[in-house]
Design a protein around this motif. Structure first.
Motif, PDB file in Angstrom:
ATOM      1  N   ILE A 119      18.769  27.631 -20.196  1.00 55.76           N
ATOM      2  CA  ILE A 119      19.233  27.919 -21.553  1.00 55.76           C
ATOM      3  C   ILE A 119      20.758  28.009 -21.590  1.00 55.76           C
ATOM      4  CG2 ILE A 119      19.195  29.610 -23.428  1.00 55.76           C
ATOM      5  CD1 ILE A 119      16.360  30.384 -22.411  1.00 55.76           C
ATOM      6  N   ASP A 120      21.323  28.801 -20.670  1.00 54.36           N
ATOM      7  CA  ASP A 120      22.772  29.023 -20.673  1.00 54.36           C
ATOM      8  C   ASP A 120      23.567  27.732 -20.556  1.00 54.36           C
ATOM      9  OD1 ASP A 120      22.312  31.749 -20.827  1.00 54.36           O
ATOM     10  OD2 ASP A 120      22.611  32.107 -18.679  1.00 54.36           O
ATOM     11  N   LEU A 121      23.117  26.832 -19.676  1.00 56.84           N
ATOM     12  CA  LEU A 121      23.920  25.647 -19.369  1.00 56.84           C
ATOM     13  C   LEU A 121      23.775  24.522 -20.383  1.00 56.84           C
ATOM     14  CD1 LEU A 121      23.670  25.522 -15.481  1.00 56.84           C
ATOM     15  CD2 LEU A 121      25.400  26.580 -16.926  1.00 56.84           C
ATOM     16  N   GLN A 122      22.975  24.741 -21.417  1.00 55.21           N
ATOM     17  CA  GLN A 122      22.921  23.753 -22.494  1.00 55.21           C
ATOM     18  C   GLN A 122      24.293  23.581 -23.150  1.00 55.21           C
ATOM     19  OE1 GLN A 122      20.259  21.682 -23.204  1.00 55.21           O
ATOM     20  NE2 GLN A 122      19.526  22.652 -21.301  1.00 55.21           N
ATOM     21  N   LYS A 123      25.144  24.580 -23.011  1.00 55.29           N
ATOM     22  CA  LYS A 123      26.513  24.484 -23.546  1.00 55.29           C
ATOM     23  C   LYS A 123      27.235  23.263 -22.965  1.00 55.29           C
ATOM     24  CE  LYS A 123      30.888  27.067 -23.826  1.00 55.29           C
ATOM     25  NZ  LYS A 123      31.050  26.937 -25.284  1.00 55.29           N
ATOM     26  N   TYR A 124      26.915  22.910 -21.695  1.00 59.07           N
ATOM     27  CA  TYR A 124      27.543  21.764 -21.034  1.00 59.07           C
ATOM     28  C   TYR A 124      26.742  20.473 -21.204  1.00 59.07           C
ATOM     29  CZ  TYR A 124      30.366  25.263 -18.602  1.00 59.07           C
ATOM     30  OH  TYR A 124      31.213  26.307 -18.305  1.00 59.07           O
ATOM     31  N   LEU A 125      25.492  20.605 -21.637  1.00 64.65           N
ATOM     32  CA  LEU A 125      24.599  19.454 -21.687  1.00 64.65           C
ATOM     33  C   LEU A 125      24.321  18.971 -23.105  1.00 64.65           C
ATOM     34  CD1 LEU A 125      21.999  20.754 -19.055  1.00 64.65           C
ATOM     35  CD2 LEU A 125      24.033  19.343 -18.648  1.00 64.65           C
ATOM     36  N   ASP A 126      24.531  19.835 -24.071  1.00 66.88           N
ATOM     37  CA  ASP A 126      24.234  19.518 -25.470  1.00 66.88           C
ATOM     38  C   ASP A 126      25.531  19.473 -26.267  1.00 66.88           C
ATOM     39  OD1 ASP A 126      23.348  19.281 -28.048  1.00 66.88           O
ATOM     40  OD2 ASP A 126      22.019  21.032 -27.994  1.00 66.88           O
ATOM     41  N   SER A 127      25.911  18.286 -26.714  1.00 69.82           N
ATOM     42  CA  SER A 127      27.153  18.120 -27.465  1.00 69.82           C
ATOM     43  C   SER A 127      27.015  18.527 -28.924  1.00 69.82           C
ATOM     44  CB  SER A 127      27.606  16.659 -27.398  1.00 69.82           C
ATOM     45  OG  SER A 127      26.682  15.823 -28.086  1.00 69.82           O
ATOM     46  N   GLY A 128      25.776  18.793 -29.337  1.00 68.92           N
ATOM     47  CA  GLY A 128      25.558  19.135 -30.736  1.00 68.92           C
ATOM     48  C   GLY A 128      25.486  17.928 -31.647  1.00 68.92           C
ATOM     49  N   ASN A 129      25.369  16.744 -31.051  1.00 69.39           N
ATOM     50  CA  ASN A 129      25.373  15.513 -31.836  1.00 69.39           C
ATOM     51  C   ASN A 129      23.988  14.898 -32.020  1.00 69.39           C
ATOM     52  OD1 ASN A 129      28.189  14.857 -32.616  1.00 69.39           O
ATOM     53  ND2 ASN A 129      28.531  15.085 -30.423  1.00 69.39           N
ATOM     54  N   ALA A 130      22.948  15.699 -31.804  1.00 63.61           N
ATOM     55  CA  ALA A 130      21.591  15.197 -32.006  1.00 63.61           C
ATOM     56  C   ALA A 130      21.258  15.141 -33.490  1.00 63.61           C
ATOM     57  CB  ALA A 130      20.589  16.101 -31.286  1.00 63.61           C
ATOM     58  N   LEU A 131      20.351  14.242 -33.826  1.00 65.14           N
ATOM     59  CA  LEU A 131      19.812  14.164 -35.183  1.00 65.14           C
ATOM     60  C   LEU A 131      18.313  14.402 -35.120  1.00 65.14           C
ATOM     61  CD1 LEU A 131      21.596  11.079 -36.801  1.00 65.14           C
ATOM     62  CD2 LEU A 131      21.942  13.495 -37.353  1.00 65.14           C
ATOM     63  N   GLU A 132      17.806  15.266 -35.986  1.00 66.92           N
ATOM     64  CA  GLU A 132      16.370  15.536 -36.009  1.00 66.92           C
ATOM     65  C   GLU A 132      15.680  14.573 -36.952  1.00 66.92           C
ATOM     66  OE1 GLU A 132      13.972  19.503 -35.510  1.00 66.92           O
ATOM     67  OE2 GLU A 132      14.726  19.367 -37.575  1.00 66.92           O
TER      68      GLU A 132
END
Length: 209
Positions: free
Chosen positions: A81-94
């Motif tokens: 959970i914590d390391l999603q900060k480095y793995l998830d750019s926030g650019n996903a579309l649902e």
């Protein structure tokens, strides 16, 4: 002829927060310079030694990332959970109506350890995930990497046995009956797999094996 075994640690993650390309107020676009990517190979005449070095390297990467978070590393489940900060750019579309899913540029992000089995006679290689943390589109859903890692660990133990590689006392018995499997043996990892299996009680982790 023995199958040669070595290990590979692959890491690909965002060095820093990047612009949200779907936000009209964002300026600029993510670039390759924003991404850290490494592929580190570990070999030894005794594969169990290379394996230990691979896990140590993996752990050192996580320590560096946690330093950036200014947090202490606790459990493997929390690190996912914590390391999603480095793995998830926030650019996903649902997308989707009843069943939601995401399209994302981050499905290739993660920090992972692979077992690599090399058949010198056939000049072929097979690569199996044995541990790792990946981008999660929905952190509350089943992490498919857990199932894949479990399959890899079982394959790894079998390969060591078939090829006569030394394991010493580094084995661990797992009861997978609560997740659709049976009792198996794996080579120990620094992570508590039996607890992880209990955490996924009710899921059918072994339904495609």
């Amino acid at each position: 002829m023995k199958t040669n075994i070595h290990y590979l640690v692959e890491a690909k993650y965002w060095r820093r927060e990047v612009p949200n390309i779907h936000d009209k107020f964002s300026v600029g676009l993510p670039t390759e310079a924003d991404i850290a990517e490494t592929h580190t190979k570990f070999e030894h005449a005794s594969p169990i030694v290379a394996r230990g070095a691979a896990f140590n390297h993996y752990s050192s990467i996580l320590d560096v990332l946690y330093d950036g978070l200014e947090k202490q590393r606790t459990t493997d489940a929390q690190a996912r959970i914590d390391l999603q900060k480095y793995l998830d750019s926030g650019n996903a579309l649902e997308l989707g109506n009843t069943t939601k899913f995401k399209t994302s540029p981050d499905f290739d992000k993660g920090i992972e350890i692979y077992l690599v089995m090399e058949n010198l006679l056939k000049k072929t290689e097979e690569k199996f995930l044995i541990h790792g943390i990946r981008y999660l589109d929905y952190p509350e859903r089943l992490d498919g990497g857990v199932e894949e890692s479990l399959q890899g660990l079982i394959k790894e133990y079998t390969s060591y046995q078939q090829n006569g590689y030394e394991i010493k006392n580094n084995t661990e018995a797992l009861n997978l009956e609560d997740v659709g499997g049976e009792k198996v043996t794996i080579i120990k990892t620094p992570f508590n797999w039996q607890k992880l299996v209990l955490d996924y009680k009710g899921y059918d982790l072994c339904d495609v094996w």
